[in-house]
Write a protein that holds these residues in place. Structure first.
Motif, PDB file in Angstrom:
ATOM      1  N   PHE A 382      -0.612  -4.686   3.680  1.00 21.50           N
ATOM      2  CA  PHE A 382      -0.296  -3.328   4.157  1.00 21.50           C
ATOM      3  C   PHE A 382       0.289  -2.500   3.010  1.00 21.50           C
ATOM      4  CE2 PHE A 382       0.376  -6.230   7.835  1.00 21.50           C
ATOM      5  CZ  PHE A 382      -0.657  -5.768   8.644  1.00 21.50           C
ATOM      6  N   PRO A 383      -0.542  -2.041   2.096  1.00 22.97           N
ATOM      7  CA  PRO A 383      -0.047  -1.337   0.901  1.00 22.97           C
ATOM      8  C   PRO A 383       0.599   0.005   1.209  1.00 22.97           C
ATOM      9  CG  PRO A 383      -2.440  -1.214   1.030  1.00 22.97           C
ATOM     10  CD  PRO A 383      -2.021  -2.178   2.088  1.00 22.97           C
ATOM     11  N   ARG A 384       0.361   0.569   2.408  1.00 25.48           N
ATOM     12  CA  ARG A 384       0.972   1.851   2.764  1.00 25.48           C
ATOM     13  C   ARG A 384       2.058   1.682   3.832  1.00 25.48           C
ATOM     14  NH1 ARG A 384      -4.216   6.046   2.931  1.00 25.48           N
ATOM     15  NH2 ARG A 384      -5.112   5.414   0.923  1.00 25.48           N
ATOM     16  N   LEU A 385       2.606   0.511   3.903  1.00 28.40           N
ATOM     17  CA  LEU A 385       3.718   0.243   4.817  1.00 28.40           C
ATOM     18  C   LEU A 385       4.850   1.236   4.563  1.00 28.40           C
ATOM     19  CD1 LEU A 385       4.801  -2.024   6.870  1.00 28.40           C
ATOM     20  CD2 LEU A 385       5.975  -2.957   4.861  1.00 28.40           C
ATOM     21  N   ARG A 386       5.479   1.734   5.624  1.00 25.52           N
ATOM     22  CA  ARG A 386       6.613   2.638   5.452  1.00 25.52           C
ATOM     23  C   ARG A 386       7.579   2.488   6.626  1.00 25.52           C
ATOM     24  NH1 ARG A 386       2.282   5.514   7.435  1.00 25.52           N
ATOM     25  NH2 ARG A 386       2.676   7.162   8.995  1.00 25.52           N
TER      26      ARG A 386
END
Length: 417
Positions: A382-386
């Motif tokens: 999940f490279p765009r986890l926030r």
């Protein structure tokens, strides 16, 4: 320093049992000197050590004991009530609370179980557990709010401990909430007693199950040590408690804090995901910056200890608490910017988050590997986890011992190709 010494206007700093601002409290304690007088819940007086070098000097020798039954006069004289909320940390009989030859004897089977070869052999299992957890996590939509603690970081260490013990399926999920409740330092006495009974019953059930069904696992080895006369029944039970409790809480907090710090420092996250800095370095800085166990309760002075460097004297029988949250941000070790999270920090590995000396955590290598692999695979998937909430809105655990949060709401974003 006795229980009767507490009067109005005393010099003691009362610790916040709710753990609402652990780092602010650690900073306040550090300003009072390398060690300062504090009050534990129930107005139990103690020293809180915040200076890392002093902590190392004290922990390196044999002048401090963790055995309240032998070295804490207030406990020996019956001054500590049965309802004291921290009794679980002084009444257990295992490697965590033992001294001298007893500590060596109780630590031996655990040290063997967490040796380098056995930890390395667990890596494929850890990778499989993480992959399965991420697969389950991926069933949520990219913009759905997900509690990462409940569904990932809180599950990983528990499943690793279950692998070590070969815990049967019907007991695997039962330990999570039960053990975590033992770290709540603001819980009413009745609630703590009930939590302890629940954990006690679960461990007893696990031991009985594994005694009837031995295998190639840590459960069987500990039971064999009991049957050989190396452990008593209580020592066997409380050794299970130590592995389950410490193995779960420390790793959960370490992983959660690492995720939070990286998500709030995207430039530093990029250093890790692009390979400019190793994930091992990220783990060390996170452990330093947010010690997963803020304070360790408790040690007791075996004899008068005069520290020549600080000029402090700890009297025989004094209670001593190591504040690892404060030591991790000691400016004399980590510089004037010690409060800043910095994955490039050269002194990152110089922390005490896994202890020091004879009582250094036997599971430190395993915890590091779990967090390292978990971070690498989580951000790889999940490279765009926030974060789904501002960092200030996250609720701290109700504890001055365990440094973590009750939940970790995130938005996963799209998965990697």
């Amino acid at each position: 320093m006795t229980l009767q010494a507490i009067t109005a206007g005393s010099p003691y700093y009362r610790l916040d049992s709710t753990g609402s601002a652990l780092q602010a409290e650690a900073a306040a304690l550090r300003e009072r000197g390398p060690a300062t007088l504090v009050l534990l819940p129930g107005d139990v007086p103690a020293w809180a050590v915040t200076d890392q070098d002093l902590a190392c000097r004290l922990l390196a020798g044999s002048d401090l004991s963790k055995d309240a039954r032998r070295h804490w006069p207030a406990h020996i004289n019956g001054e500590i009530p049965d309802t004291w909320p921290l009794r679980v940390w002084t009444d257990a009989v295992n490697a965590l609370t033992a001294y001298g030859s007893d500590h060596t004897r109780l630590r031996r089977p655990l040290a063997q179980a967490f040796g380098p070869r056995r930890v390395s052999a667990l890596v494929p299992d850890i990778e499989t557990i993480i992959r399965q957890l991420l697969d389950a996590l991926q069933t949520a939509g990219p913009e759905d709010v997900v509690d990462l603690k409940a569904r990932f970081s809180g599950q990983l260490p528990l499943q690793v401990v279950n692998t070590l013990f070969h815990t049967p399926d019907h007991l695997r999920s039962a330990f999570s909430g039960a053990v975590g409740s033992l770290f709540a330092t603001d819980a009413p006495p009745q609630e703590m007693a009930e939590a302890w009974r629940r954990v006690h019953d679960l461990i007893t059930e696990l031991i009985d199950y594994k005694r009837a069904r031995p295998g190639d696992d840590l459960s069987t080895e500990l039971i064999a040590a009991r049957d050989a006369g190396d452990l008593t029944d209580q020592e066997l039970h409380d050794s299970f408690l130590l592995v389950i409790g410490a193995g779960h809480e420390t790793t959960v907090n370490a992983l959660n804090h690492a995720v939070i710090s990286l998500l709030t420092h995207p430039d530093q996250l990029a250093l890790a995901t692009t390979g400019q800095i190793s994930w091992k370095q990220v783990v060390e800085e996170s452990l330093r910056h947010q010690a997963p166990v803020a304070s360790v309760v408790a040690r007791f002075a075996v004899r008068d200890i005069a520290d020549e460097i600080t000029g402090l004297t700890f009297k025989q029988g004094d209670v001593v608490v190591m504040n690892y949250a404060a030591a991790g941000r000691d400016p004399r070790v980590h510089g004037d910017d010690a409060d800043r999270f910095d994955v490039t920090r050269r002194s990152a590995h110089k922390h005490l988050s896994f202890g020091y000396g004879a009582h250094r955590c036997v599971g430190a290598a395993l915890a590091r590997i779990e967090v390292h692999i978990a971070l690498q695979q989580l951000f790889g998937r999940f490279p765009r986890l926030r974060l789904a909430a501002d960092r200030s809105e996250l609720t701290p655990l109700p504890s001055f011992i365990s440094n973590g949060h009750t939940s970790l709401p995130v938005l996963l974003g799209p998965t990697a190709p």
